[in-house]
Design an enzyme around this catalytic site. Sequence first.
Site, PDB file in Angstrom:
ATOM      1  CE  LYS A  17      -0.365  -0.090   5.044  1.00 45.87           C
ATOM      2  NZ  LYS A  17      -1.253  -0.204   6.213  1.00 45.87           N
ATOM      3  NE  ARG A  64      -5.796   0.067  12.303  1.00 44.48           N
ATOM      4  CZ  ARG A  64      -4.671   0.003  11.580  1.00 44.48           C
ATOM      5  NH1 ARG A  64      -3.835   1.031  11.580  1.00 44.48           N
ATOM      6  NH2 ARG A  64      -4.394  -1.065  10.870  1.00 44.48           N
ATOM      7  CE1 TYR A  90       9.292  32.814   1.807  1.00 43.45           C
ATOM      8  CE2 TYR A  90       9.441  30.418   1.915  1.00 43.45           C
ATOM      9  CZ  TYR A  90       9.193  31.582   1.201  1.00 43.45           C
ATOM     10  OH  TYR A  90       8.858  31.501  -0.129  1.00 43.45           O
ATOM     11  CG  MET A  93       6.076  23.910  -1.535  1.00 41.97           C
ATOM     12  SD  MET A  93       4.778  24.726  -2.498  1.00 41.97           S
ATOM     13  CE  MET A  93       3.760  25.408  -1.193  1.00 41.97           C
TER      14      MET A  93
END
Length: 369
Positions: free
Chosen positions: A38, A136, A264, A313
């Site tokens: 998966k 779950r 930043y 990013m």
Amino acid sequence: MPKARETVLEIDLNALEHNYRYLRSKVDQTVKMMAVVKAFGYGSDVVAIAKKLTGLGVDYLAVAYTSEGVSLRKAGIELPIMVLHPQSYNFEEIINNCLEPSLYSEFVLKEFIATAKKLKQKHYPVHIKFNTGLNRLGFSEKETGTLKELLTGTDAVKAASFFSHLAASEDWKEREFTLEQIYTFKRIASQLVDALGYRPLLHICNTSGILNYPEAAFDMVRTGIGLYGFGNEQQEDQRLQPIGTLKTIISQIHELQKGDSVGYNRAFIASKPTKTATLPIGHADGINRQYGNGRAGVIVNGNYAPIIGNVCMDMLMIDITGIECEEGDEVIIFGGPQHATAFAEKGNTISYELITGISQRVKRVIVEK
């Protein structure tokens, strides 16, 4: 291997084979093995992984969602594929692609039986999941009677397996809990086998279950993270080989003076003359902001270089003061000299999250000697 010239995730299929054979050796050769592929093969290349495992003789594949199974069928994978968390909306697509659903509640079982009848199926293989403590998904023990009625009341479906999932098989402090899960599963399965008159495959062991509770292998075991080189504890990590190495390059080098800032919000301010490098990888590629501001670092020409400032990013910056390097040089984020588990821990997370979070925009390169 040639040096990286862009950001790439190298996937070593020889390491995958080593891990498969190691895990296979932990259980009797009559026990089947289900490989969990998966999430793009735990963030790698699911088609390459599935094809390699097919060649190695794996018995089953498992994916989380229907779309993952469909993509494998389109790639020509013919092995049985179990869908671990199917939704009723996709049941026709599951049947049309010869996928095998995990059915975990009265609602989804009834819905799948109805779909199978509608499509005129007989003895369509399904996998029945029991909740033995993870809480779950799964039928509870008190629902055994309902399950018996539903399975014996139709010939549209047939149980290919009964299974459950261990909650803490890697944690020896939870050994009593794990043993209780195994005992509960055995008790439920025994009741249903008697009622059905046939024995589906039984499986409960995940990777840590294979390593720590091989006596609970039953008829099949499932392995996910172990195939990709992680054993959930340091001792086993040393016996396995991570298949992925995330590499990038130095885009640009800067010479900072005392008081100059980086990135930043001016999150890094040089306290002395500092040499920095900018790398073409960022949080959109899966190296998240939690690794910035000195928490984690990368390997440049064999030397550790901390990530400084906020991760952007598409870029991050590192301190290369005192390291001999040039623009265009290769940089290793994880793999090789820096284990992914060690890198992940510096970001207060686990290897699973790190490796499955590597963006699909990062180029995958298959390595097989």
